[in-house]
Write a protein that holds these residues in place. Structure first.
Motif, mmCIF file in Angstrom:
data_model
loop_
_atom_site.group_PDB
_atom_site.id
_atom_site.type_symbol
_atom_site.label_atom_id
_atom_site.label_comp_id
_atom_site.label_asym_id
_atom_site.label_seq_id
_atom_site.Cartn_x
_atom_site.Cartn_y
_atom_site.Cartn_z
ATOM 1 N N LEU A 146 -51.365 -65.780 -131.797
ATOM 2 C CA LEU A 146 -51.777 -64.607 -131.035
ATOM 3 C C LEU A 146 -50.716 -63.522 -131.188
ATOM 4 O O LEU A 146 -49.573 -63.704 -130.749
ATOM 5 C CB LEU A 146 -51.955 -64.952 -129.556
ATOM 6 N N ASP B 272 -52.044 -61.382 -119.167
ATOM 7 C CA ASP B 272 -53.428 -61.118 -119.579
ATOM 8 C C ASP B 272 -53.941 -62.234 -120.482
ATOM 9 O O ASP B 272 -55.097 -62.680 -120.349
ATOM 10 C CB ASP B 272 -53.511 -59.775 -120.313
ATOM 11 N N THR B 273 -53.084 -62.692 -121.390
ATOM 12 C CA THR B 273 -53.479 -63.754 -122.312
ATOM 13 C C THR B 273 -53.766 -65.050 -121.555
ATOM 14 O O THR B 273 -54.737 -65.756 -121.850
ATOM 15 C CB THR B 273 -52.371 -63.989 -123.353
ATOM 16 N N CYS C 11 -48.462 -60.281 -130.627
ATOM 17 C CA CYS C 11 -47.961 -59.551 -129.456
ATOM 18 C C CYS C 11 -48.100 -58.049 -129.684
ATOM 19 O O CYS C 11 -48.121 -57.584 -130.829
ATOM 20 C CB CYS C 11 -46.482 -59.891 -129.214
ATOM 21 N N HIS D 123 -48.659 -58.545 -121.032
ATOM 22 C CA HIS D 123 -49.568 -59.056 -122.067
ATOM 23 C C HIS D 123 -49.695 -60.576 -121.969
ATOM 24 O O HIS D 123 -50.792 -61.129 -122.126
ATOM 25 C CB HIS D 123 -49.046 -58.650 -123.443
ATOM 26 N N LEU E 159 -51.098 -70.382 -129.450
ATOM 27 C CA LEU E 159 -52.051 -70.988 -128.525
ATOM 28 C C LEU E 159 -52.387 -72.371 -129.080
ATOM 29 O O LEU E 159 -52.928 -72.492 -130.184
ATOM 30 C CB LEU E 159 -53.310 -70.132 -128.408
ATOM 31 N N LEU F 224 -49.790 -72.290 -124.008
ATOM 32 C CA LEU F 224 -49.277 -71.060 -124.614
ATOM 33 C C LEU F 224 -47.781 -71.243 -124.849
ATOM 34 O O LEU F 224 -47.009 -71.443 -123.912
ATOM 35 C CB LEU F 224 -49.526 -69.859 -123.694
ATOM 36 N N GLN G 296 -57.223 -64.500 -119.976
ATOM 37 C CA GLN G 296 -58.336 -64.352 -120.907
ATOM 38 C C GLN G 296 -58.593 -65.627 -121.716
ATOM 39 O O GLN G 296 -59.738 -65.956 -122.021
ATOM 40 C CB GLN G 296 -58.063 -63.175 -121.846
ATOM 41 N N GLU G 297 -57.509 -66.332 -122.070
ATOM 42 C CA GLU G 297 -57.643 -67.532 -122.898
ATOM 43 C C GLU G 297 -57.725 -68.813 -122.065
ATOM 44 O O GLU G 297 -57.781 -69.903 -122.623
ATOM 45 C CB GLU G 297 -56.470 -67.636 -123.874
#
Length: 384
Positions: free
Chosen positions: A262, A33-34, A264, A30, A248, A4, A37-38
């Motif tokens: 991705l 979370d990314t 924001c 955020h 990403l 990332l 999740q990713e």
């Protein structure tokens, strides 16, 4: 390996005197979370972590919090210092916190000291090139000139030399904080002109599998392998129409690479509107802007009394008020004359205006030398 790429957090920054710490924390939440999740395997931050060399305590607390959260997730973080950061302050205890997976690269001595991570395809070497102020570091690299091109080229030569000693098939990621030729700027970046040329060609980074850039605030692609993530928030009205994002990046075997932008979250929406004071206060046309953060330009023939105070009754987030050029000819005329010009060009223009004759080559060189000395001394103060 899934990476990332983000940059230019500018923790502690204000937007027209409005503190943005709450919005910056929302972005970092955020980001976390990314990461989960990713299934991100490494986070890279390409400089300008803080907005100034001595950040406010609240910004330092936010920085401490995000480091702890990433360490708890056991996701490695590779971060470099930018031109807004103090390398010594950002890099304090860097060797100690490497044990928690937090890798700070703020020292010129560490340009060719990679962070080595492993995935199913083998090793990935992350090289962090902090912002390299030419006047301060060109002697260290033995560069012939104190220019961005010279010092970045020398730093990348060290990177390539180290990479050549690594096992065959080692992939490389380079973090750098620089202005690469062909990229788009905005109004919220600090000028880094040195030696009259602030930019470097993309070819400086040849042989790197991915280059994670910072400094410019617009998310953009220089090539498939060289990208700016941009800032996660809009820090000037010139960024109003540009989506904020992170990259990403998936490094596969060999030279395989895929990327995905991705977006924001948008905690505030910047807009620029123009109209008379009467229309702005009464017309339904502007209802949609009542919750926006605004730069308002009044088109009234005369400047209305207490205009901003009256506007804020309807638009509580009005941040900036301007008037057409005919109301401020001196300021607007000067702004248009110097827009896009370097400090050297501006000062040469002033000298010509005062003396009536162009500067000689010797005078141009002397003026450039003086500007570089001032810049270098200022950078040295901020670095300490």
């Amino acid at each position: 390996m899934r990476i990332l790429h983000t940059s230019d957090w500018h923790l502690g920054r204000q937007l027209h005197r409005v503190l943005l710490l709450a919005e910056q924390r929302a972005f970092l939440e955020h980001l976390l979370d990314t990461v989960q999740q990713e299934r991100v395997e490494a986070v890279v931050v390409a400089g300008d972590v803080f907005d100034r060399a001595i950040p406010p305590l609240d910004a330092m607390d936010l920085f401490k919090w995000i480091l702890e959260e990433l360490a708890n997730l056991q996701v490695p973080l590779i971060m470099i210092s930018g031109n807004h950061d103090s390398p010594r302050r950002l890099g304090v205890n860097s060797r100690l916190i490497e044990h928690a997976g937090i890798h700070l690269r703020t020292d010129v001595e560490d340009c060719a000291r990679p962070v080595i991570l492993q995935d199913e395809h083998g090793p990935v070497a992350f090289y962090g090139l902090p912002y390299l102020e030419p006047g301060l570091v060109h002697a260290h690299f033995g560069a012939e000139r104190a220019s961005h091109h010279a010092v970045l080229s020398a730093a990348m030569d060290q990177v390539r030399s180290d990479l050549a000693t690594r096992p065959s098939g080692t992939r490389s990621v380079v973090l750098a904080h620089a202005f690469v030729t062909g990229a788009d700027t905005s109004d919220s970046e600090r000028d880094i002109t040195a030696g009259g040329v602030p930019s470097v060609p993309a070819s400086v980074f040849d042989e790197a599998d991915y280059v994670a850039l910072g400094h410019l605030h617009r998310c953009q692609k220089i090539s498939d392998r060289i990208r700016y993530s941009g800032s996660p928030l809009a820090y000037s009205f010139s960024e109003a129409d540009y989506p904020k994002a992170m990259w990403l990046v998936d490094l596969g075997p060999g030279t395989a690479i895929t990327t995905r932008k991705l977006l924001c979250p948008v905690p505030y929406s910047l807009r620029q509107v123009t109209g008379t004071l009467h229309d702005l206060l009464n017309s339904a046309e502007y209802t949609e802007h009542e919750a926006n953060w605004l730069h308002i330009t009044l088109s009234d023939p005369d400047r209305p009394h207490m205009a901003m105070e009256r506007l804020r009754e309807r638009f509580p987030h009005a941040l900036k008020l301007s008037f057409p050029q005919q109301h401020q000819p001196d300021a607007d005329s000067y702004r248009s004359r110097v827009q896009g010009r370097t400090d050297h060009e501006i000062t040469l223009g002033f000298l010509h205006h005062v003396t009536g004759i162009p500067a000689t080559r010797a005078e141009q060189d002397l003026l450039q030398e003086g500007l570089e000395k001032v810049r270098t001394e200022a950078a040295a103060r901020e670095a300490n």
